[in-house]
Design an enzyme around this catalytic site. Structure first.
Site, mmCIF file in Angstrom:
data_model
loop_
_atom_site.group_PDB
_atom_site.id
_atom_site.type_symbol
_atom_site.label_atom_id
_atom_site.label_comp_id
_atom_site.label_asym_id
_atom_site.label_seq_id
_atom_site.Cartn_x
_atom_site.Cartn_y
_atom_site.Cartn_z
ATOM 1 N N TYR A 1 1.335 43.440 11.524
ATOM 2 C CA TYR A 1 -0.002 42.864 11.703
ATOM 3 C C TYR A 1 -1.023 43.563 10.811
ATOM 4 O O TYR A 1 -2.030 42.971 10.455
ATOM 5 C CB TYR A 1 -0.440 42.957 13.168
ATOM 6 C CG TYR A 1 0.252 41.966 14.081
ATOM 7 C CD1 TYR A 1 1.584 42.097 14.412
ATOM 8 C CD2 TYR A 1 -0.453 40.900 14.618
ATOM 9 C CE1 TYR A 1 2.213 41.204 15.246
ATOM 10 C CE2 TYR A 1 0.168 39.996 15.469
ATOM 11 C CZ TYR A 1 1.492 40.146 15.781
ATOM 12 O OH TYR A 1 2.106 39.252 16.617
ATOM 13 N N PHE B 1 -6.354 45.790 17.230
ATOM 14 C CA PHE B 1 -5.051 46.442 17.088
ATOM 15 C C PHE B 1 -4.313 45.837 15.908
ATOM 16 O O PHE B 1 -4.261 44.616 15.774
ATOM 17 C CB PHE B 1 -4.211 46.272 18.365
ATOM 18 C CG PHE B 1 -4.714 47.124 19.503
ATOM 19 C CD1 PHE B 1 -5.917 46.826 20.122
ATOM 20 C CD2 PHE B 1 -3.987 48.218 19.931
ATOM 21 C CE1 PHE B 1 -6.402 47.618 21.155
ATOM 22 C CE2 PHE B 1 -4.460 49.014 20.963
ATOM 23 C CZ PHE B 1 -5.663 48.716 21.576
ATOM 24 N N ALA B 2 -3.765 46.703 15.077
ATOM 25 C CA ALA B 2 -2.980 46.233 13.939
ATOM 26 C C ALA B 2 -1.741 47.110 13.838
ATOM 27 O O ALA B 2 -1.720 48.109 13.126
ATOM 28 C CB ALA B 2 -3.806 46.294 12.662
ATOM 29 N N GLU C 1 -2.645 37.869 28.588
ATOM 30 C CA GLU C 1 -3.507 36.700 28.810
ATOM 31 C C GLU C 1 -3.406 36.194 30.251
ATOM 32 O O GLU C 1 -4.406 35.776 30.838
ATOM 33 C CB GLU C 1 -3.147 35.579 27.835
ATOM 34 C CG GLU C 1 -4.063 34.380 27.955
ATOM 35 C CD GLU C 1 -3.973 33.481 26.735
ATOM 36 O OE1 GLU C 1 -4.641 33.781 25.736
ATOM 37 O OE2 GLU C 1 -3.205 32.497 26.788
ATOM 38 N N ASP D 1 -8.093 40.005 19.012
ATOM 39 C CA ASP D 1 -6.826 39.957 18.273
ATOM 40 C C ASP D 1 -7.136 40.132 16.793
ATOM 41 O O ASP D 1 -8.220 39.760 16.322
ATOM 42 C CB ASP D 1 -6.164 38.578 18.431
ATOM 43 C CG ASP D 1 -5.253 38.509 19.640
ATOM 44 O OD1 ASP D 1 -5.313 39.395 20.500
ATOM 45 O OD2 ASP D 1 -4.486 37.516 19.715
HETATM 46 N N1 UDP Z 1 -0.300 43.191 18.013
HETATM 47 C C1 UDP Z 1 0.025 44.072 16.983
HETATM 48 N N2 UDP Z 1 1.340 44.285 16.694
HETATM 49 C C2 UDP Z 1 2.349 43.658 17.357
HETATM 50 C C3 UDP Z 1 2.018 42.754 18.381
HETATM 51 C C4 UDP Z 1 0.680 42.536 18.677
HETATM 52 O O1 UDP Z 1 -0.841 44.658 16.361
HETATM 53 O O2 UDP Z 1 3.520 43.887 17.036
HETATM 54 C C5 UDP Z 1 -1.719 43.001 18.376
HETATM 55 C C6 UDP Z 1 -2.490 42.211 17.325
HETATM 56 O O3 UDP Z 1 -3.853 42.629 17.351
HETATM 57 C C7 UDP Z 1 -2.360 40.798 17.845
HETATM 58 C C8 UDP Z 1 -2.467 41.025 19.343
HETATM 59 O O4 UDP Z 1 -1.792 42.260 19.581
HETATM 60 O O5 UDP Z 1 -3.365 39.958 17.329
HETATM 61 C C9 UDP Z 1 -1.851 39.927 20.216
HETATM 62 O O6 UDP Z 1 -0.599 39.521 19.739
HETATM 63 P P1 UDP Z 1 -0.423 38.101 19.061
HETATM 64 O O7 UDP Z 1 -1.616 37.801 18.219
HETATM 65 O O8 UDP Z 1 0.906 38.068 18.377
HETATM 66 O O9 UDP Z 1 -0.396 37.132 20.316
HETATM 67 P P2 UDP Z 1 -0.756 35.563 20.301
HETATM 68 O O10 UDP Z 1 -2.175 35.436 19.815
HETATM 69 O O11 UDP Z 1 0.211 34.893 19.384
HETATM 70 O O12 UDP Z 1 -0.593 35.158 21.734
HETATM 71 MN MN MN Z 2 -3.299 36.432 18.385
#
Ligand code: UDP
Ligand code: MN
Length: 295
Positions: free
Chosen positions: A70, A65-66, A246, A156
């Site tokens: 991101y 997801f992007a 998570e 991610d």
């Molecule tokens: N993500 C995204 N846009 C957002 C928030 C999350 O695309 O506004 C997706 C992205 O793939 C990201 C994943 O959701 O890697 C998980 O979020 P994040 O990496 O911020 O969580 P963390 O790893 O910091 O817990």
């Molecule tokens: Mn992440």
């Protein structure tokens, strides 16, 4: 005491895992108490695995997801590095979910590798973007993945491949040990502590990282559907689990044991520094300015 690989209750007929050498690494835990191997560098022969799966002619789906910032910050690096290190030599189908499909970079891909883009909404809360991935993965498995691939990994985007992430990581239900917690006492694990949440865990066994999970499409379908249902139930009860998807993933894996675990080599945070038991880095976390990316 570890069972012999062919004694794993969870691996009937999974002949390929008989080639894992659980005793080649005496410095780390190489199998769980329920008999799932934990994959560390040195325990496997990469060529053996690649050959085994090439003969099976498998396809591996990879969802990422992007959404929002991101995409600009991470997607290109993620995809180009995946071309170099993720399931090299196998058939791979990328599923990119984004709110701006027109901005998805055109990556030069090896033969038998394709990419599909799907448009998704940009929810105003980043927590929802993260959590509702469960729903979208569950849907795409039904509508697409099940017809094209046997295995699926869900990652991610804020990370980069720097070393082999290969067929040794394939399994029925695959979970990743979180690099912060793998050597720590359970006391530190950040499970959800609120009994009102469906993700509540009183005592667990491992702490898994939601940045990587995978398995057969059937098992991942079940996982994503159950996690999504749990997330929606929490929303109805006006609670949110501590670490969002998570926390739900950890609850799911506590009740439904993964059949294969990946060591933190498979998603390392470089700022942890040197650890003698980490022999290679395969995926590494990208730097993140939380305020900037999550606005
Ligand atoms: N993500 C995204 N846009 C957002 C928030 C999350 O695309 O506004 C997706 C992205 O793939 C990201 C994943 O959701 O890697 C998980 O979020 P994040 O990496 O911020 O969580 P963390 O790893 O910091 O817990
Ligand atoms: Mn992440």
């Amino acid at each position: 005491k570890c069972p012999l690989p062919h004694e794993y209750p969870l691996h009937p007929g999974n002949h390929v895992d008989n080639s894992l050498d659980l005793w080649s690494r005496t410095d780390v835990q190489t199998c769980t108490y329920w008999g799932a191997p934990i994959i560390w560098d040195g325990m496997f022969d990469p060529e053996y695995y690649d050959e085994f799966y090439r003969k099976q002619n498998i396809t591996v789906a990879l969802t990422v997801f992007a959404v929002g910032r991101y995409l600009d910050l991470y997607l290109e690096k993620f995809l180009t590095s995946a071309e170099q290190h993720f399931m090299v030599g196998q058939r791979v189908v990328y599923y990119v979910f984004t709110d701006s499909p027109e901005k998805v970079p055109k990556i030069k891909m090896a033969a038998f590798r394709t990419l599909f883009t799907f448009k998704v909404e940009k929810y105003s809360r980043w927590q929802d973007v993260s959590m509702l991935r469960m729903k979208m993965i569950s849907d795409i498995i039904d509508s697409h993945v099940r017809h094209h691939a046997q295995y699926i990994f869900c990652l991610d985007v804020d990370q980069t491949f720097v070393g082999r992430f290969g067929t040794e990581a394939l399994g029925d239900m695959v979970a990743l040990l979180h690099s912060f917690y793998y050597r720590r006492p359970k006391f530190f694990y950040t499970y959800d502590q609120n009994p009102k949440s469906t993700a509540y865990i009183k005592t667990g066994d491992m702490y898994y990282h939601a940045a990587v999970f995978g398995g057969t499409w059937q098992r991942v379908k079940n996982l994503t559907q159950i996690c999504y249902d749990a997330i929606m139930q929490d929303k109805m009860n006006h609670v949110e689990a501590l670490w969002h998807d998570e926390s739900h993933l950890n609850k799911y894996f506590l009740l439904n044991k993964p059949t294969k675990l990946l060591s933190p080599e498979y998603c390392w945070a470089e700022y942890i520094g040197y650890r003698r038991d980490i022999h290679v880095h395969r995926l590494v976390w990208a730097e993140k300015n939380y305020k900037f990316v999550r606005q």
